[in-house]
Design a protein around this motif. Structure first.
Motif, PDB file in Angstrom:
ATOM      1  N   LEU A 216       0.824  -1.211   0.000  1.00 58.05           N
ATOM      2  CA  LEU A 216       0.000   0.000   0.000  1.00 58.05           C
ATOM      3  C   LEU A 216       0.857   1.260   0.000  1.00 58.05           C
ATOM      4  CD1 LEU A 216      -2.878  -0.995   2.460  1.00 58.05           C
ATOM      5  CD2 LEU A 216      -2.880  -1.039  -0.039  1.00 58.05           C
ATOM      6  N   ILE A 217       1.978   1.208   0.709  1.00 58.11           N
ATOM      7  CA  ILE A 217       2.900   2.350   0.691  1.00 58.11           C
ATOM      8  C   ILE A 217       3.489   2.529  -0.701  1.00 58.11           C
ATOM      9  CG2 ILE A 217       5.132   3.191   1.528  1.00 58.11           C
ATOM     10  CD1 ILE A 217       4.452   1.863   4.227  1.00 58.11           C
ATOM     11  N   ALA A 218       3.927   1.428  -1.303  1.00 62.36           N
ATOM     12  CA  ALA A 218       4.582   1.499  -2.612  1.00 62.36           C
ATOM     13  C   ALA A 218       3.662   2.070  -3.681  1.00 62.36           C
ATOM     14  CB  ALA A 218       5.069   0.111  -3.017  1.00 62.36           C
ATOM     15  N   ASP A 219       2.374   1.741  -3.596  1.00 63.63           N
ATOM     16  CA  ASP A 219       1.428   2.190  -4.616  1.00 63.63           C
ATOM     17  C   ASP A 219       0.458   3.237  -4.086  1.00 63.63           C
ATOM     18  OD1 ASP A 219       2.363   0.697  -6.760  1.00 63.63           O
ATOM     19  OD2 ASP A 219       1.266  -1.085  -6.138  1.00 63.63           O
ATOM     20  N   ALA A 220       0.881   3.975  -3.073  1.00 64.69           N
ATOM     21  CA  ALA A 220      -0.005   4.979  -2.473  1.00 64.69           C
ATOM     22  C   ALA A 220      -0.458   6.015  -3.491  1.00 64.69           C
ATOM     23  CB  ALA A 220       0.703   5.667  -1.303  1.00 64.69           C
ATOM     24  N   GLY A 221       0.411   6.346  -4.429  1.00 65.22           N
ATOM     25  CA  GLY A 221       0.047   7.338  -5.434  1.00 65.22           C
ATOM     26  C   GLY A 221      -1.136   6.917  -6.280  1.00 65.22           C
ATOM     27  N   LEU A 222      -1.264   5.615  -6.518  1.00 63.96           N
ATOM     28  CA  LEU A 222      -2.379   5.114  -7.317  1.00 63.96           C
ATOM     29  C   LEU A 222      -3.689   5.118  -6.537  1.00 63.96           C
ATOM     30  CD1 LEU A 222      -0.660   2.048  -9.043  1.00 63.96           C
ATOM     31  CD2 LEU A 222      -0.776   4.420  -9.815  1.00 63.96           C
ATOM     32  N   LEU A 223      -3.590   5.226  -5.215  1.00 64.28           N
ATOM     33  CA  LEU A 223      -4.788   5.183  -4.376  1.00 64.28           C
ATOM     34  C   LEU A 223      -5.409   6.556  -4.161  1.00 64.28           C
ATOM     35  CD1 LEU A 223      -3.577   2.685  -1.616  1.00 64.28           C
ATOM     36  CD2 LEU A 223      -5.030   2.193  -3.594  1.00 64.28           C
ATOM     37  N   VAL A 224      -4.687   7.605  -4.511  1.00 64.26           N
ATOM     38  CA  VAL A 224      -5.197   8.954  -4.248  1.00 64.26           C
ATOM     39  C   VAL A 224      -5.224   9.840  -5.486  1.00 64.26           C
ATOM     40  CG1 VAL A 224      -4.485   8.906  -1.828  1.00 64.26           C
ATOM     41  CG2 VAL A 224      -2.888   9.750  -3.547  1.00 64.26           C
ATOM     42  N   GLY A 225      -4.490   9.486  -6.530  1.00 68.53           N
ATOM     43  CA  GLY A 225      -4.398  10.351  -7.697  1.00 68.53           C
ATOM     44  C   GLY A 225      -5.299   9.910  -8.830  1.00 68.53           C
ATOM     45  N   GLY A 226      -5.564  10.840  -9.729  1.00 69.17           N
ATOM     46  CA  GLY A 226      -6.292  10.514 -10.936  1.00 69.17           C
ATOM     47  C   GLY A 226      -7.785  10.355 -10.743  1.00 69.17           C
ATOM     48  N   SER A 227      -8.410   9.749 -11.729  1.00 70.66           N
ATOM     49  CA  SER A 227      -9.857   9.585 -11.735  1.00 70.66           C
ATOM     50  C   SER A 227     -10.286   8.469 -10.792  1.00 70.66           C
ATOM     51  CB  SER A 227     -10.332   9.247 -13.151  1.00 70.66           C
ATOM     52  OG  SER A 227     -11.653   8.748 -13.128  1.00 70.66           O
ATOM     53  N   PRO A 228     -11.143   8.761  -9.819  1.00 72.34           N
ATOM     54  CA  PRO A 228     -11.602   7.694  -8.925  1.00 72.34           C
ATOM     55  C   PRO A 228     -12.432   6.642  -9.645  1.00 72.34           C
ATOM     56  CG  PRO A 228     -12.821   9.723  -8.528  1.00 72.34           C
ATOM     57  CD  PRO A 228     -11.705  10.074  -9.452  1.00 72.34           C
ATOM     58  N   TRP A 229     -13.140   7.036 -10.716  1.00 69.87           N
ATOM     59  CA  TRP A 229     -13.930   6.054 -11.457  1.00 69.87           C
ATOM     60  C   TRP A 229     -13.025   5.054 -12.163  1.00 69.87           C
ATOM     61  CZ3 TRP A 229     -19.076   5.590 -10.886  1.00 69.87           C
ATOM     62  CH2 TRP A 229     -19.767   6.671 -10.319  1.00 69.87           C
ATOM     63  N   ARG A 230     -11.940   5.523 -12.722  1.00 66.19           N
ATOM     64  CA  ARG A 230     -10.992   4.604 -13.357  1.00 66.19           C
ATOM     65  C   ARG A 230     -10.275   3.737 -12.328  1.00 66.19           C
ATOM     66  NH1 ARG A 230      -7.965   7.697 -18.382  1.00 66.19           N
ATOM     67  NH2 ARG A 230      -9.859   8.227 -19.540  1.00 66.19           N
ATOM     68  N   ARG A 231     -10.185   4.233 -11.118  1.00 63.97           N
ATOM     69  CA  ARG A 231      -9.482   3.483 -10.082  1.00 63.97           C
ATOM     70  C   ARG A 231     -10.194   2.179  -9.733  1.00 63.97           C
ATOM     71  NH1 ARG A 231      -9.203   6.952  -5.343  1.00 63.97           N
ATOM     72  NH2 ARG A 231      -8.277   8.379  -6.858  1.00 63.97           N
ATOM     73  N   PHE A 232     -11.497   2.111  -9.963  1.00 61.53           N
ATOM     74  CA  PHE A 232     -12.198   0.846  -9.722  1.00 61.53           C
ATOM     75  C   PHE A 232     -11.563  -0.289 -10.528  1.00 61.53           C
ATOM     76  CE2 PHE A 232     -16.023   3.546  -8.594  1.00 61.53           C
ATOM     77  CZ  PHE A 232     -16.079   3.138  -7.271  1.00 61.53           C
ATOM     78  N   ALA A 233     -11.068   0.039 -11.718  1.00 66.66           N
ATOM     79  CA  ALA A 233     -10.477  -0.979 -12.596  1.00 66.66           C
ATOM     80  C   ALA A 233      -8.961  -0.996 -12.549  1.00 66.66           C
ATOM     81  CB  ALA A 233     -10.939  -0.750 -14.039  1.00 66.66           C
ATOM     82  N   ALA A 234      -8.358  -0.153 -11.704  1.00 68.57           N
ATOM     83  CA  ALA A 234      -6.900  -0.067 -11.658  1.00 68.57           C
ATOM     84  C   ALA A 234      -6.216  -1.405 -11.408  1.00 68.57           C
ATOM     85  CB  ALA A 234      -6.474   0.952 -10.595  1.00 68.57           C
ATOM     86  N   PRO A 235      -6.716  -2.249 -10.498  1.00 68.82           N
ATOM     87  CA  PRO A 235      -6.026  -3.524 -10.251  1.00 68.82           C
ATOM     88  C   PRO A 235      -5.941  -4.426 -11.472  1.00 68.82           C
ATOM     89  CG  PRO A 235      -7.484  -3.011  -8.435  1.00 68.82           C
ATOM     90  CD  PRO A 235      -7.787  -2.016  -9.520  1.00 68.82           C
TER      91      PRO A 235
END
Length: 239
Positions: free
Chosen positions: A160-179
């Motif tokens: 979670l620390i390593a990928d913290a930037g992916l958890l807070v940046g960008g479009s939250p709607w796209r983040r649903f599919a980020a994994p």
């Protein structure tokens, strides 16, 4: 011909400060507690699952907290709601976000259950009633997850620390599919790489190959380049 700018971009992609920090958090536990290779594989499975669920949680919280910005995004993507009262549009956006979060949560649980079945065959460990080839497949999924979290939480924290930037940046709607962009690729890589790294470590270090294999796999886990198109900070609240 050597391209300095390309080499610089590659180095930045590989050696990210947060990845170094995440590696530093989890690796001492893995090596100090003498995790077996099977334990390490299950810890990465847990970390990837936790990251996937964290993407879902942060996305829905961000959408619900944005309010008017999320409503504007809904109007942009769903023209038929133009002219609706703002509270109604916001309520629709919230309902869509919650529905997407619930669906994504169970989809990731379903996807990682297949990875768990694979690991229960090729990385079987105690207790076999939870992590054996006939154990995991007959479990309720959440009991093995809780059991793993008790011991391998440092791997979750590191990921979670390593990928913290992916958890807070960008479009939250796209983040649903980020994994599906990040963790699915990484888990596939681990499933494929596990036997080869193990054999290489065994050939080099003999019976005491586990620490070497764990170190190699940990480096691969943290420093494998990520694709972050879904984390573009310029995207809109619902893009």
């Amino acid at each position: 011909m050597f391209d300095p700018s390309r080499a610089s971009r590659l180095l930045k992609a590989l050696f990210r400060p947060l990845a170094v920090l995440g590696f530093g958090v989890s690796s001492p536990f893995a090596l100090g507690q003498q995790w077996s290779l099977q334990e390490f594989c299950w810890s990465t499975w847990l970390a990837a699952l936790a990251f996937s669920w964290a993407c879902v949680a942060t996305a829905v919280v961000q959408i619900l907290s944005k309010g008017s910005a999320a409503a504007a995004g809904v109007e942009e993507r769903l023209p038929f709601v133009k002219g609706w009262p703002s509270p109604a549009v916001s309520l629709l956006g919230a309902a869509l976000a919650v529905g997407a979060a619930v669906a994504a949560f169970w989809i990731y649980a379903f996807v990682f259950s297949f990875y768990g079945i694979f690991l229960s065959v090729f990385a079987e460990m105690e207790p076999v009633r939870l992590f054996g080839r006939n154990g995991f497949i007959n479990s309720d999924f959440f009991t093995p997850v809780a059991r793993l979290a008790e011991r391998y939480w440092p791997m979750v924290a590191g990921a979670l620390i390593a990928d913290a930037g992916l958890l807070v940046g960008g479009s939250p709607w796209r983040r649903f599919a980020a994994p599906f962009h990040a963790e699915a690729v990484r888990m596939h890589l681990f499933v494929i790489a596990l036997p080869f790294v193990s054999m290489a470590a065994w050939a080099l270090f003999g019976r005491n190959y586990s620490p070497a294999a764990i170190l190699l796999l940990s480096l691969l886990f943290y420093f494998f380049p990520r694709k972050s198109a879904f984390a573009n900070p310029k995207t809109s609240a619902i893009s």
